[in-house]
Design a protein around this motif. Structure first.
Motif, PDB file in Angstrom:
ATOM      1  N   GLY A 231     -50.208  13.656  -2.540  1.00 32.12           N
ATOM      2  CA  GLY A 231     -49.046  13.404  -3.372  1.00 32.12           C
ATOM      3  C   GLY A 231     -48.986  11.974  -3.868  1.00 32.12           C
ATOM      4  N   VAL A 232     -49.391  11.023  -3.004  1.00 26.52           N
ATOM      5  CA  VAL A 232     -49.413   9.609  -3.407  1.00 26.52           C
ATOM      6  C   VAL A 232     -50.433   9.386  -4.517  1.00 26.52           C
ATOM      7  CG1 VAL A 232     -49.941   7.269  -2.643  1.00 26.52           C
ATOM      8  CG2 VAL A 232     -48.593   8.775  -1.172  1.00 26.52           C
ATOM      9  N   LEU A 233     -51.621   9.960  -4.369  1.00 29.20           N
ATOM     10  CA  LEU A 233     -52.657   9.814  -5.386  1.00 29.20           C
ATOM     11  C   LEU A 233     -52.229  10.471  -6.706  1.00 29.20           C
ATOM     12  CD1 LEU A 233     -55.861  10.499  -3.256  1.00 29.20           C
ATOM     13  CD2 LEU A 233     -54.961   8.290  -4.013  1.00 29.20           C
ATOM     14  N   ALA A 234     -51.595  11.642  -6.606  1.00 26.06           N
ATOM     15  CA  ALA A 234     -51.109  12.309  -7.817  1.00 26.06           C
ATOM     16  C   ALA A 234     -50.041  11.469  -8.504  1.00 26.06           C
ATOM     17  CB  ALA A 234     -50.549  13.688  -7.469  1.00 26.06           C
ATOM     18  N   GLY A 235     -49.188  10.803  -7.702  1.00 28.14           N
ATOM     19  CA  GLY A 235     -48.159   9.940  -8.271  1.00 28.14           C
ATOM     20  C   GLY A 235     -48.752   8.764  -9.016  1.00 28.14           C
ATOM     21  N   LEU A 236     -49.809   8.164  -8.464  1.00 29.23           N
ATOM     22  CA  LEU A 236     -50.470   7.045  -9.136  1.00 29.23           C
ATOM     23  C   LEU A 236     -51.107   7.497 -10.452  1.00 29.23           C
ATOM     24  CD1 LEU A 236     -52.141   5.269  -6.072  1.00 29.23           C
ATOM     25  CD2 LEU A 236     -50.110   4.526  -7.340  1.00 29.23           C
ATOM     26  N   LEU A 237     -51.731   8.685 -10.441  1.00 29.85           N
ATOM     27  CA  LEU A 237     -52.319   9.222 -11.664  1.00 29.85           C
ATOM     28  C   LEU A 237     -51.241   9.468 -12.709  1.00 29.85           C
ATOM     29  CD1 LEU A 237     -54.698  10.392 -13.260  1.00 29.85           C
ATOM     30  CD2 LEU A 237     -54.292  12.588 -12.110  1.00 29.85           C
ATOM     31  N   PHE A 238     -50.097  10.002 -12.277  1.00 33.64           N
ATOM     32  CA  PHE A 238     -48.979  10.272 -13.171  1.00 33.64           C
ATOM     33  C   PHE A 238     -48.478   8.980 -13.811  1.00 33.64           C
ATOM     34  CE2 PHE A 238     -44.229  10.834 -13.436  1.00 33.64           C
ATOM     35  CZ  PHE A 238     -44.252  11.589 -14.590  1.00 33.64           C
ATOM     36  N   LEU A 239     -48.358   7.903 -13.038  1.00 30.03           N
ATOM     37  CA  LEU A 239     -47.922   6.620 -13.576  1.00 30.03           C
ATOM     38  C   LEU A 239     -48.922   6.075 -14.592  1.00 30.03           C
ATOM     39  CD1 LEU A 239     -46.504   4.854 -10.375  1.00 30.03           C
ATOM     40  CD2 LEU A 239     -45.218   5.849 -12.279  1.00 30.03           C
ATOM     41  N   ALA A 240     -50.229   6.275 -14.324  1.00 28.50           N
ATOM     42  CA  ALA A 240     -51.250   5.823 -15.266  1.00 28.50           C
ATOM     43  C   ALA A 240     -51.145   6.573 -16.593  1.00 28.50           C
ATOM     44  CB  ALA A 240     -52.642   6.014 -14.651  1.00 28.50           C
ATOM     45  N   VAL A 241     -50.894   7.887 -16.515  1.00 24.83           N
ATOM     46  CA  VAL A 241     -50.732   8.683 -17.739  1.00 24.83           C
ATOM     47  C   VAL A 241     -49.501   8.227 -18.507  1.00 24.83           C
ATOM     48  CG1 VAL A 241     -50.222  10.998 -18.611  1.00 24.83           C
ATOM     49  CG2 VAL A 241     -51.942  10.687 -16.823  1.00 24.83           C
ATOM     50  N   LEU A 242     -48.389   7.976 -17.808  1.00 27.34           N
ATOM     51  CA  LEU A 242     -47.174   7.511 -18.463  1.00 27.34           C
ATOM     52  C   LEU A 242     -47.392   6.169 -19.154  1.00 27.34           C
ATOM     53  CD1 LEU A 242     -44.144   8.314 -16.124  1.00 27.34           C
ATOM     54  CD2 LEU A 242     -44.935   9.540 -18.140  1.00 27.34           C
ATOM     55  N   PHE A 243     -48.103   5.270 -18.486  1.00 24.62           N
ATOM     56  CA  PHE A 243     -48.357   3.953 -19.070  1.00 24.62           C
ATOM     57  C   PHE A 243     -49.111   4.085 -20.386  1.00 24.62           C
ATOM     58  CE2 PHE A 243     -51.057   0.204 -19.670  1.00 24.62           C
ATOM     59  CZ  PHE A 243     -50.090  -0.793 -19.693  1.00 24.62           C
ATOM     60  N   HIS A 244     -50.121   4.957 -20.408  1.00 19.04           N
ATOM     61  CA  HIS A 244     -50.877   5.137 -21.653  1.00 19.04           C
ATOM     62  C   HIS A 244     -50.020   5.819 -22.713  1.00 19.04           C
ATOM     63  CE1 HIS A 244     -54.112   6.144 -24.421  1.00 19.04           C
ATOM     64  NE2 HIS A 244     -53.611   7.363 -24.464  1.00 19.04           N
ATOM     65  N   TRP A 245     -49.293   6.880 -22.337  1.00 21.40           N
ATOM     66  CA  TRP A 245     -48.557   7.702 -23.300  1.00 21.40           C
ATOM     67  C   TRP A 245     -47.438   6.928 -23.971  1.00 21.40           C
ATOM     68  CZ3 TRP A 245     -50.674  11.512 -25.409  1.00 21.40           C
ATOM     69  CH2 TRP A 245     -49.995  12.607 -25.937  1.00 21.40           C
ATOM     70  N   PHE A 246     -46.770   6.034 -23.205  1.00 20.86           N
ATOM     71  CA  PHE A 246     -45.594   5.343 -23.724  1.00 20.86           C
ATOM     72  C   PHE A 246     -45.805   3.861 -24.008  1.00 20.86           C
ATOM     73  CE2 PHE A 246     -43.659   9.039 -21.695  1.00 20.86           C
ATOM     74  CZ  PHE A 246     -42.774   9.449 -22.679  1.00 20.86           C
ATOM     75  N   PHE A 247     -46.953   3.298 -23.623  1.00 18.46           N
ATOM     76  CA  PHE A 247     -47.186   1.868 -23.848  1.00 18.46           C
ATOM     77  C   PHE A 247     -48.549   1.606 -24.484  1.00 18.46           C
ATOM     78  CE2 PHE A 247     -43.957   1.891 -20.566  1.00 18.46           C
ATOM     79  CZ  PHE A 247     -43.108   0.878 -20.954  1.00 18.46           C
TER      80      PHE A 247
END
Length: 270
Positions: A231-247
């Protein structure tokens, strides 16, 4: 960066408006125990050490098999808005030695149900509720983006959405744009519902009547590092996707993000 921070603020204004409305509308369902809360605001909390008695004895018995060196138990009444108050047992357990750096700790909450039983956090139901919330958010943003309309957030920030040809968005195009925008949020919650990364967490039963000792044993599983690591690793991946998608995907020349490029839309000032 053309309109970037104004759009960022506009999105979160709309996000919290929908979150507030959904939370208010779900009050009867939450109070009936049919769904977990989407958003709570703690108004008060009163905790005292759990006194000797059947509940404490059963908790101590349930924890004894796990060889904890110390166990702190508190009986709390938590007042939240808009759902009212509820009673919870909060447990902090530790084992190992601090000197050699091997101490492990587990903190969790058992909620007392109306029938007197206890239940640990139901992660599956929480993620299912979030998935529904994001679907509602997509519809809300699409309604306000179509036909030249503006959402409250964009109205406050003096922004509007149009096609790259400077035309108002049709309803299907507005829906496509907002679905692409919210896709990372929705995908993350649906993945947790449909493809659980941590089976011990997501197989917690949701039916009432779970005994206290059984609830403790199941909640104990949540504290093992090998259960939480995916779950921690999935959360980090999710944050990386958000950073690219919105920034990171922001195009300085066109003022578009990736989801706008894919949908042929852009944000401009009225």
């Amino acid at each position: 960066m053309r309109h970037f921070w104004r759009r960022f603020l506009a999105f979160w204004i709309d996000y919290f408006i929908v979150l507030f409305l959904c939370s208010a509308a779900s009050v009867p369902l939450v109070k009936a125990g049919l769904m977990p809360p989407l958003m709570t605001v703690n108004q008060s909390s009163a905790c005292e050490t759990l006194k000797a008695g059947p509940i404490r004895d059963r908790l101590m018995s349930a924890f004894a098999r796990h060889y904890y060196d110390s166990l702190i138990l508190a009986d709390c009444e938590i007042g939240t808005w808009p759902y009212g108050s509820k009673r919870q047992i909060v447990a902090l357990a530790s084992r190992g030695s601090r000197e050699n750096g091997t101490e492990s700790r587990l903190t969790f909450v058992l909620t007392r149900q109306p029938d007197g039983s206890f239940r640990p956090a139901d992660t599956l139901s929480q993620n299912a509720s979030l998935a529904v919330f994001y679907v509602i958010l997509i519809g809300y943003l699409a309604v306000f983006s179509a036909g030249g309309r503006r959402s409250p957030g964009k109205r406050v920030m003096k922004l509007r959405v149009e096609t790259v040809g400077a035309e108002p968005l049709s309803a299907p195009l507005a829906l496509r744009r907002e679905a692409l925008k919210i896709a990372p949020f929705l995908a993350a919650t649906l993945a947790a519902v449909l493809v659980p990364l941590t089976p011990l967490v997501h197989r917690l039963p949701s039916e009432p009547g779970i005994g206290l000792a059984e609830a403790v044993n199941r909640a104990y599983a949540l504290g093992e590092w090998y259960v939480m690591l995916p779950g921690v690793l999935a959360g980090l991946l999710f944050l990386a996707v958000l950073f690219h998608w919105f920034f990171a995907s922001f195009d300085h020349d066109t003022g578009q993000l990736d989801y706008e490029t894919f949908s042929g839309t852009r944000v401009v000032t009225p």
